[in-house]
Scaffold this motif. Structure first.
Motif, mmCIF file in Angstrom:
data_model
loop_
_atom_site.group_PDB
_atom_site.id
_atom_site.type_symbol
_atom_site.label_atom_id
_atom_site.label_comp_id
_atom_site.label_asym_id
_atom_site.label_seq_id
_atom_site.Cartn_x
_atom_site.Cartn_y
_atom_site.Cartn_z
ATOM 1 N N SER A 1 0.854 -1.192 0.000
ATOM 2 C CA SER A 1 0.000 0.000 0.000
ATOM 3 C C SER A 1 0.889 1.240 0.000
ATOM 4 N N GLY A 2 2.134 1.036 -0.490
ATOM 5 C CA GLY A 2 3.072 2.152 -0.493
ATOM 6 C C GLY A 2 3.180 2.759 -1.873
ATOM 7 N N THR A 3 4.409 2.975 -2.310
ATOM 8 C CA THR A 3 4.758 3.577 -3.604
ATOM 9 C C THR A 3 3.674 4.531 -4.117
ATOM 10 N N LYS A 4 2.850 4.094 -5.089
ATOM 11 C CA LYS A 4 1.985 5.083 -5.736
ATOM 12 C C LYS A 4 0.939 5.674 -4.779
ATOM 13 N N TYR B 1 4.047 5.562 4.726
ATOM 14 C CA TYR B 1 3.075 5.598 3.615
ATOM 15 C C TYR B 1 1.807 6.382 3.987
ATOM 16 N N HIS C 1 11.971 0.063 9.170
ATOM 17 C CA HIS C 1 11.902 0.378 7.738
ATOM 18 C C HIS C 1 13.280 0.433 7.058
ATOM 19 N N SER D 1 13.908 -4.111 7.228
ATOM 20 C CA SER D 1 13.824 -3.824 5.800
ATOM 21 C C SER D 1 15.060 -3.017 5.409
ATOM 22 N N LEU E 1 8.800 -5.816 -9.942
ATOM 23 C CA LEU E 1 8.449 -5.604 -11.360
ATOM 24 C C LEU E 1 9.219 -4.432 -11.971
ATOM 25 N N LEU F 1 10.174 -3.873 -15.667
ATOM 26 C CA LEU F 1 9.134 -3.689 -16.697
ATOM 27 C C LEU F 1 8.813 -2.230 -16.980
ATOM 28 N N PHE F 2 9.008 -1.363 -16.012
ATOM 29 C CA PHE F 2 8.521 -0.001 -16.246
ATOM 30 C C PHE F 2 9.298 1.084 -15.525
ATOM 31 N N ARG F 3 10.314 0.680 -14.746
ATOM 32 C CA ARG F 3 10.940 1.681 -13.895
ATOM 33 C C ARG F 3 12.379 2.006 -14.295
ATOM 34 N N SER G 1 5.131 -9.866 -16.294
ATOM 35 C CA SER G 1 5.107 -9.601 -14.846
ATOM 36 C C SER G 1 5.061 -10.919 -14.073
ATOM 37 N N THR H 1 4.109 -7.145 -4.269
ATOM 38 C CA THR H 1 3.846 -6.416 -5.509
ATOM 39 C C THR H 1 2.616 -5.529 -5.298
ATOM 40 N N LYS I 1 -5.018 -2.747 -10.627
ATOM 41 C CA LYS I 1 -5.905 -3.386 -11.613
ATOM 42 C C LYS I 1 -6.181 -4.834 -11.228
ATOM 43 N N ARG J 1 -4.475 -7.694 -13.094
ATOM 44 C CA ARG J 1 -3.052 -7.870 -12.766
ATOM 45 C C ARG J 1 -2.885 -8.532 -11.399
HETATM 46 P P1 NDP Z 1 6.042 -3.584 -8.068
HETATM 47 O O1 NDP Z 1 7.408 -3.748 -8.576
HETATM 48 O O2 NDP Z 1 5.101 -4.741 -8.117
HETATM 49 O O3 NDP Z 1 5.443 -2.345 -8.822
HETATM 50 C C1 NDP Z 1 4.099 -2.010 -8.714
HETATM 51 C C2 NDP Z 1 3.743 -1.126 -9.862
HETATM 52 O O4 NDP Z 1 3.775 -1.936 -11.018
HETATM 53 C C3 NDP Z 1 2.381 -0.512 -9.780
HETATM 54 O O5 NDP Z 1 2.517 0.867 -10.026
HETATM 55 C C4 NDP Z 1 1.603 -1.173 -10.911
HETATM 56 O O6 NDP Z 1 0.766 -0.247 -11.589
HETATM 57 C C5 NDP Z 1 2.673 -1.679 -11.833
HETATM 58 N N1 NDP Z 1 2.320 -2.963 -12.401
HETATM 59 C C6 NDP Z 1 1.732 -3.999 -11.779
HETATM 60 N N2 NDP Z 1 1.558 -5.023 -12.623
HETATM 61 C C7 NDP Z 1 2.075 -4.613 -13.796
HETATM 62 C C8 NDP Z 1 2.196 -5.206 -15.067
HETATM 63 N N3 NDP Z 1 1.701 -6.407 -15.290
HETATM 64 N N4 NDP Z 1 2.801 -4.510 -16.049
HETATM 65 C C9 NDP Z 1 3.275 -3.258 -15.839
HETATM 66 N N5 NDP Z 1 3.172 -2.631 -14.660
HETATM 67 C C10 NDP Z 1 2.588 -3.299 -13.658
HETATM 68 O O7 NDP Z 1 6.083 -3.225 -6.540
HETATM 69 P P2 NDP Z 1 6.148 -1.858 -5.723
HETATM 70 O O8 NDP Z 1 7.304 -1.069 -6.153
HETATM 71 O O9 NDP Z 1 4.823 -1.238 -5.694
HETATM 72 O O10 NDP Z 1 6.439 -2.407 -4.307
HETATM 73 C C11 NDP Z 1 5.489 -3.255 -3.689
HETATM 74 C C12 NDP Z 1 5.234 -2.781 -2.275
HETATM 75 O O11 NDP Z 1 6.448 -2.946 -1.529
HETATM 76 C C13 NDP Z 1 4.855 -1.309 -2.078
HETATM 77 O O12 NDP Z 1 3.519 -1.023 -2.298
HETATM 78 C C14 NDP Z 1 5.240 -1.116 -0.639
HETATM 79 O O13 NDP Z 1 4.210 -1.613 0.196
HETATM 80 C C15 NDP Z 1 6.491 -1.991 -0.518
HETATM 81 N N6 NDP Z 1 7.744 -1.196 -0.628
HETATM 82 C C16 NDP Z 1 8.627 -1.256 0.421
HETATM 83 C C17 NDP Z 1 9.758 -0.488 0.437
HETATM 84 C C18 NDP Z 1 10.673 -0.579 1.616
HETATM 85 O O14 NDP Z 1 11.566 0.273 1.769
HETATM 86 N N7 NDP Z 1 10.528 -1.575 2.458
HETATM 87 C C19 NDP Z 1 10.106 0.411 -0.685
HETATM 88 C C20 NDP Z 1 9.156 0.337 -1.785
HETATM 89 C C21 NDP Z 1 8.031 -0.434 -1.726
HETATM 90 P P3 NDP Z 1 -0.816 -0.504 -11.788
HETATM 91 O O15 NDP Z 1 -1.460 -0.121 -10.508
HETATM 92 O O16 NDP Z 1 -1.147 0.404 -12.921
HETATM 93 O O17 NDP Z 1 -0.991 -1.958 -12.138
#
Ligand code: NDP
Length: 321
Positions: free
Chosen positions: A28-31, A72, A134, A170, A227, A230-232, A261, A277, A281, A284
């Protein structure tokens, strides 16, 4: 060789209180935190309905491990989603993280002990499944006098009091983990159960030797950002479109009739790492949950390893490692 569908992940087996094994997590973080923090200041205290809808959707689709963190600011959304979902609390695994204070995010509490109580209240829960520190980047200017030692001692006490079932960390490196072993007085009961790190083929070790060391010391490794390839992938502010995995992932995905993915999430599992992850959507989310329905061969994992090692990309905590 093809791997069995159910892989053995080194480290403690995380279970919900009702006894179900946790096999993948949703964040429930990042975006969500970006959206919440980017709102009009007058709305900052309001719940973010789309985050609640996403979490309810994720739970109803089958996710049980929900990842949140103090930073978050999504505890209230997690609380609302748990209350709205049809899944009993004991079947969920709610994990949060304590901010020990780092620039530009100073600690808001004087102690992890006080924060644990406040978090339980904010989440509307009488226990947490896991609490992680964290990051290990304690900065005296921002930590209100707290140290890795004081925070870990507080988490040990929270565990003894039944406020949390698993305690972990973490973004910790080998030396930070060794320090915690000492704070735990050599008692493995109070060693970290989890180390959640950035992991994907372009960052196979967030810090030197961390995956192997965690595995050898019975610490479950969780991957965030799995992931990212794929997009980052960005270098010098520019999106990189033709990195090595673009020549490998599409073929493997096609061969298995799966999304790229899913290949990355399955790769994470086969490296002995539990993926966390996020997707807003539903389709996904369902794809992510299906990674136990197929397996990559050892050769395919090696192909991804090799392509991954030809390029390096770090998406989080730049400048800290
Ligand atoms: P991901 O690498 O899974 O990236 C998620 C993003 O990928 C979303 O924006 C999503 O967008 C997009 N996505 C999902 N499926 C696909 C697909 N099939 N093709 C293309 N894009 C896709 O993980 P996160 O970076 O979000 O990290 C997961 C979680 O980990 C976070 O929410 C957080 O809770 C935690 N985290 C912890 C950290 C730490 O320091 N401990 C740091 C960062 C994150 P869409 O919604 O459009 O599908």
């Amino acid at each position: 060789m093809t791997q069995p569908l159910n892989v053995q992940i080194p480290g403690p087996k995380l279970t919900t209180k009702s006894g179900h094994e946790v096999k993948i997590g949703t964040g429930s973080g990042t975006k969500w935190q970006k959206i919440k923090k980017g709102r009009d200041p007058s709305k900052r205290g309001d719940l973010l309905p789309e985050a609640i809808d996403y979490l309810v959707d994720a739970i109803n689709n089958g996710f049980r491990h929900i990842d949140t963190a103090e930073i978050y600011t999504t505890h209230p959304e997690v609380a609302a989603a748990i209350a709205k979902s049809d899944v009993p609390r004991e079947d969920l695994f709610v994990a949060t993280k304590y901010n020990p204070g780092v620039e530009p995010q100073p600690a808001t509490f004087d102690s992890a002990a006080a924060w644990v109580d406040a978090s339980l209240k904010e989440l509307g829960l009488d226990y947490l499944d896991s609490i992680l520190i964290h990051f290990p980047f304690f900065n005296p200017k921002f930590s209100k006098g707290q140290t890795v030692e004081s925070v870990w001692k507080d988490l040990i006490e929270a565990k003894k009091a039944g406020k949390v079932r698993y305690i972990g960390v973490s973004n910790f490196g080998v030396e930070h983990l060794k320090e915690l072993f000492k704070v735990a007085g050599g008692d493995p009961e109070f060693y970290p159960a989890v180390n959640q790190i950035e992991f994907h083929p372009y960052l196979q070790n967030q810090s030197p030797g961390i995956v192997k060391f965690s595995h050898e010391n019975n610490i479950l490794v969780e991957a965030y950002g799995p992931l990212s390839p794929l997009f980052r992938v960005v270098k010098d502010g520019e999106e990189v479109k033709d990195h090595p995995l673009t020549k490998v992932l599409p073929q493997i995905a096609e061969k298995h009739g799966r999304a790229e993915s899913q290949i990355l999430l399955r790769y994470t599992l086969q490296k002995g790492i539990l993926p966390i992850t996020t997707s807003s959507k539903s389709e996904r989310q369902i794809e992510a949950l299906a990674i136990y329905e197929f397996a990559l061969s050892d050769e395919e994992v090696a192909q991804i390893d090799k392509a991954g090692s030809e390029f390096e990309f770090r998406g989080f905590f730049l400048g800290f490692f």
